[in-house]
Design a protein around this motif. Structure first.
Motif: not given
Lengths: 209, 314
Positions: A94-96, A182-189
């Motif tokens: 997922g990195m450039t 693509p921006i991956v949504e970071q889901k917190t606990g």
């Protein structure tokens, strides 16, 4: 004599033509897999990674969104462990491409140098052969490691016991795609807990008053 | 885990035979070598030798030869094609301003009269061609040439290799096909603006006298569309809907001495005064000059080197 001079080349080119036709069919099936989001495990992907560069897509209409270029590259039989290589592969997902190269340059692992060479090769290939306009406009879509062929030696233990020592080798596969990652949504606990509680609240109790 | 077995030759030991009847057959058998299996481990992968004393290839070769290893004679052969020549001999130099001046103006008329009077060498070679190929006529040939051109390019878009080889010589084929393997080409021939005509002929003979090849240059002014799409279906060059007027000088060749030879496209002549082609749809990096540590690129006033306007052959 001219005909006989051409036969072997002709056979090879017919073989390539069959690959060409097959790759056209493969191209259509790969679009299907994108649509249905099939999960393909690394063991199924490993064998024909180089062939994925040979798929030819039909020309696009002017109103369709521009299809991003995909470049597959791999290196086989690297003298490194596949488990240790996995950590680097997971880091880069997922990195450039520029970010990935800087991270690898300052990483102390042995595999980092090898992966950096592979990614630079892939970038070069992309610009020269696959009509990619800007060499920084690439990101790493897929990156994983696979098991290579192991050599076996005898490891001598005490008391006359012995074991088999594997000299491990691994493969490294990378897929570069043109465009912004693509921006991956970071889901917190906390978000996950909130969702869970909402699911519980949305349950309907059937056959009740 | 089954271990693979290597087979080696082994001669029968003289065995004390009880059966005297087959003594004769045994004697025969002793002379014939028999394969006996010997067990070894099958190696799938032989690793490269590490920490070898003599690292260079030359030293290792010397050591191997001293040990008794013989390398088989290497035949460096290259396939030779005798059905076509390697280039365009005594090429036609198109006059400057061809197809720019209208035929009604004074200069246009002068040019036309010059062109009509073909040079003596061309006439001679036409006569030589007619000796070997009685069906050749400089009036009917240009139509045939245009048809070959259209068919060849149609076969190129479909990538029909067999048809392409029959319409195009072996020298022209890689130039047409190089780089197009994983690209899609869309080409259309809309109409011919001027009737094609033969402008130049030559009959070179290769290696031995009498081995004649005929090369005919045909001038063609037509309207065509071309669009090149890359592997992913994105437009690389050209436009499918925009027709362009194209002036081309085609060279067709035939091996005259071969009774089964046929006229095939051999190449194109691009004149030195041809207008520059359109740029590609993408930005390309051109390598710049090497900068010394104190220099800046902006102050250098680096001019991108332009190619010389020379006639070249496709």
């Amino acid at each position: 004599m001219a005909a006989s001079a051409v036969t072997w080349a002709g056979l090879a080119s017919i073989g390539r033509a069959c690959g060409h036709i097959r790759s056209r069919l493969l191209g259509s099936s790969s679009t299907l897999s994108q649509v249905s989001c099939l999960h393909t495990s690394p063991e199924l992907n490993c064998k024909h990674w180089e062939r994925k560069n040979l798929t030819v897509y039909p020309p696009q209409n002017k109103d369709e969104p521009r299809r991003p270029a995909e470049i597959h590259h791999c290196r086989r039989q690297i003298k490194y462990s596949k488990d240790k290589m996995w950590y680097l592969a997971k880091l880069l997902r997922g990195m450039t491409i520029d970010q990935a190269l800087t991270q690898l340059e300052f990483n102390d692992k042995k595999g980092a140098k090898i992966i950096k060479e592979v990614i630079l090769e892939a970038q070069d290939m992309a610009v020269k052969n696959h009509n990619v306009e800007y060499k920084s406009n690439l990101y790493i879509a897929e990156s994983f490691s696979g098991k290579g062929k192991y050599l076996k030696h005898i490891r001598y233990h005490g008391r006359g016991m012995c074991g088999i020592m594997d000299k491990v080798h691994c493969h490294y596969f990378v897929k570069l795609v043109e465009g912004v990652p693509p921006i991956v949504e970071q889901k917190t606990g906390f978000d996950q807990a909130k969702e869970y509680v909402e699911q519980l609240r949305n349950r309907t109790i059937i056959h009740s008053l | 885990m089954a271990t693979s077995i290597c087979r080696t030759l082994k001669y029968f030991q003289p065995i004390t035979c009880q059966n005297i009847k087959c003594a004769a057959s045994l004697l025969d058998v002793r002379l014939v070598p028999v394969l006996v299996p010997i067990r070894t481990k099958k190696r799938f992968f032989i690793p490269p030798a590490v920490n070898v004393k003599d690292k260079t290839q030359a030293e290792q070769e010397v050591k191997a030869r001293a040990a008794g290893m013989v390398v088989r004679q290497q035949y460096t052969e290259r396939p030779i094609n005798i059905s076509c020549t390697a280039g365009i001999f005594d090429p036609y130099v198109p006059p400057e301003g061809d197809a720019r001046l209208s035929t009604l103006s004074k200069e246009g008329l002068k040019q036309r009269t010059e062109q009509l009077r073909q040079s003596a060498a061309s006439q001679l070679s036409i006569r030589k061609i007619k000796d070997h190929d009685p069906d050749f006529s400089s009036k009917a040939f240009p139509e045939l040439a245009q048809q070959i051109f259209v068919d060849a390019h149609a076969a190129l878009t479909q990538f029909n290799k067999e048809k392409l080889h029959s319409l195009v010589t072996e020298r022209c084929y890689p130039e047409m096909v190089r780089g197009n393997r994983y690209k899609t080409l869309r080409w259309g021939f809309i109409e011919s603006l001027e009737p094609p005509r033969v402008v130049h002929t030559r009959c070179p003979d290769m290696i031995s006298k009498g081995n004649l090849y005929g090369q005919v240059t045909v001038r063609m002014h037509s309207r065509q569309t071309l669009a090149v799409y890359d592997r992913f279906g994105r437009l690389m060059m050209g436009d499918e809907d925009e027709p362009r007027d194209v002036l081309e000088y085609l060279v067709l060749e035939r091996h005259l001495v071969n009774p089964y030879g046929c006229w095939r496209l051999h190449g194109k002549i691009v004149p030195a005064w041809a207008p520059p082609k359109d740029p590609v749809v993408k930005t390309v990096m051109i390598p710049g000059p090497m900068l010394k540590p104190g220099d800046e690129f902006e102050t250098l006033n680096y001019q991108v080197p332009k190619p010389k306007a020379v006639q070249w052959y496709k």
